[in-house]
Write a protein that holds these residues in place. Sequence first.
Motif, short mmCIF file in Angstrom:
data_model
loop_
_atom_site.label_atom_id
_atom_site.label_comp_id
_atom_site.label_asym_id
_atom_site.label_seq_id
_atom_site.Cartn_x
_atom_site.Cartn_y
_atom_site.Cartn_z
N MET A 1 0.84 -1.18 0.00
CA MET A 1 0.00 0.00 0.00
C MET A 1 0.88 1.25 0.00
O MET A 1 1.72 1.43 0.88
CB MET A 1 -0.89 0.00 1.24
N GLU A 2 0.73 2.10 -1.01
CA GLU A 2 1.55 3.29 -1.13
C GLU A 2 1.08 4.36 -0.14
O GLU A 2 -0.11 4.59 0.03
CB GLU A 2 1.46 3.85 -2.55
N PRO A 3 2.03 5.01 0.55
CA PRO A 3 1.64 6.06 1.48
C PRO A 3 1.17 7.31 0.75
O PRO A 3 1.55 7.56 -0.39
CB PRO A 3 2.93 6.34 2.26
N ILE A 4 0.33 8.12 1.44
CA ILE A 4 -0.08 9.42 0.92
C ILE A 4 0.77 10.47 1.62
O ILE A 4 0.76 10.57 2.84
CB ILE A 4 -1.56 9.69 1.22
N PHE A 5 1.53 11.23 0.86
CA PHE A 5 2.33 12.30 1.44
C PHE A 5 1.53 13.59 1.42
O PHE A 5 0.56 13.73 0.70
CB PHE A 5 3.66 12.43 0.71
N CYS A 6 1.96 14.55 2.22
CA CYS A 6 1.20 15.79 2.38
C CYS A 6 0.82 16.40 1.04
O CYS A 6 1.67 16.61 0.18
CB CYS A 6 2.00 16.80 3.19
N GLY A 7 -0.47 16.69 0.90
CA GLY A 7 -0.94 17.42 -0.25
C GLY A 7 -1.20 16.60 -1.49
O GLY A 7 -1.62 17.13 -2.50
N THR A 8 -0.97 15.27 -1.45
CA THR A 8 -1.13 14.47 -2.65
C THR A 8 -2.54 13.92 -2.81
O THR A 8 -2.88 13.38 -3.84
CB THR A 8 -0.14 13.29 -2.67
N SER A 9 -3.38 14.03 -1.79
CA SER A 9 -4.73 13.51 -1.86
C SER A 9 -5.71 14.50 -1.25
O SER A 9 -5.42 15.11 -0.21
CB SER A 9 -4.84 12.17 -1.12
N PRO A 10 -6.88 14.69 -1.88
CA PRO A 10 -7.87 15.60 -1.31
C PRO A 10 -8.75 14.95 -0.25
O PRO A 10 -9.71 15.57 0.21
CB PRO A 10 -8.70 15.98 -2.55
N ILE A 11 -8.44 13.72 0.14
CA ILE A 11 -9.28 13.04 1.12
C ILE A 11 -9.22 13.76 2.48
O ILE A 11 -8.16 14.22 2.90
CB ILE A 11 -8.88 11.56 1.26
N VAL A 12 -10.38 13.87 3.10
CA VAL A 12 -10.49 14.51 4.42
C VAL A 12 -10.81 13.43 5.44
O VAL A 12 -11.58 12.50 5.17
CB VAL A 12 -11.61 15.58 4.41
N GLY A 86 -4.46 16.52 3.80
CA GLY A 86 -3.08 16.68 3.36
C GLY A 86 -2.07 16.06 4.29
O GLY A 86 -0.89 16.38 4.25
N CYS A 87 -2.51 15.13 5.11
CA CYS A 87 -1.66 14.53 6.14
C CYS A 87 -1.02 13.23 5.64
O CYS A 87 -1.64 12.48 4.89
CB CYS A 87 -2.50 14.25 7.37
N PRO A 88 0.23 12.95 6.03
CA PRO A 88 0.82 11.65 5.69
C PRO A 88 -0.03 10.52 6.27
O PRO A 88 -0.60 10.66 7.33
CB PRO A 88 2.19 11.69 6.36
N GLY A 89 -0.10 9.41 5.57
CA GLY A 89 -0.88 8.28 6.08
C GLY A 89 -1.14 7.27 4.99
O GLY A 89 -0.68 7.41 3.87
N ASP A 90 -1.93 6.23 5.31
CA ASP A 90 -2.22 5.21 4.32
C ASP A 90 -3.33 5.67 3.38
O ASP A 90 -3.86 6.77 3.53
CB ASP A 90 -2.57 3.88 4.99
N SER A 91 -3.66 4.82 2.44
CA SER A 91 -4.64 5.21 1.42
C SER A 91 -6.03 4.65 1.70
O SER A 91 -6.88 4.66 0.82
CB SER A 91 -4.17 4.74 0.04
#
Length: 199
Positions: A1-12, A86-91
């Motif tokens: 599972m690829e991590p989400i780095f700051c700002g790469t996803s609009p998920i809230v 915009g927080c680091p975390g999983d997808s």
Amino acid sequence: MEPIFCGTSPIVGFRFSMHPMSDNFIRILKTALAETDTSNVWMQTDDVSTVIRGKQHHVFNVAKALVLHAAKTKEHIALSGTFSIGCPGDSAGDNYLEVEDELANTDPASQYVSSQFALYPMNNPDYMAVIYREVERAKAHGVWNDSMHYASGIHGDIHEVFKFYEESFTQARTDEHPHLVMTVSMSINSPSHIGGQHA
């Protein structure tokens, strides 16, 4: 599972704990969950808190509905939670960004809410200007209550309060500084609320 780095996803995301001040707290929580349509968000509960993730307007819609349904019991309800984008975390939950925009919960019932919030525009060196601007926005919306250490007081009808919170959450971030955290604490049906005001 690829991590989400700051700002790469609009998920809230919104991680929260809700505490009914009642011996029937289990029934109140289960009923609120049953009466809230959570189909538009990813949701996970553990023994401490619940997190919901998805499109911003769906996350705020579900959060408001859960509070409103719990409040209908007329029991004193307390909630504490953190919105983040915009927080680091999983997808986990990214597929919910594909759901339709139509809101699932549209209950118009009114409910007085006393609350406090704090904004944390991450990595933004001009963060205090952002916070002051959002305080003025609260005053313009008619939901401003009071200044206090480490938070700002917001109160009024639940629909107006959540409308302000979502607008502030949108306006407090930029393309340059997309990582934003907003903490919220709420008190509903408290014995200290007199005539729609706090004592």
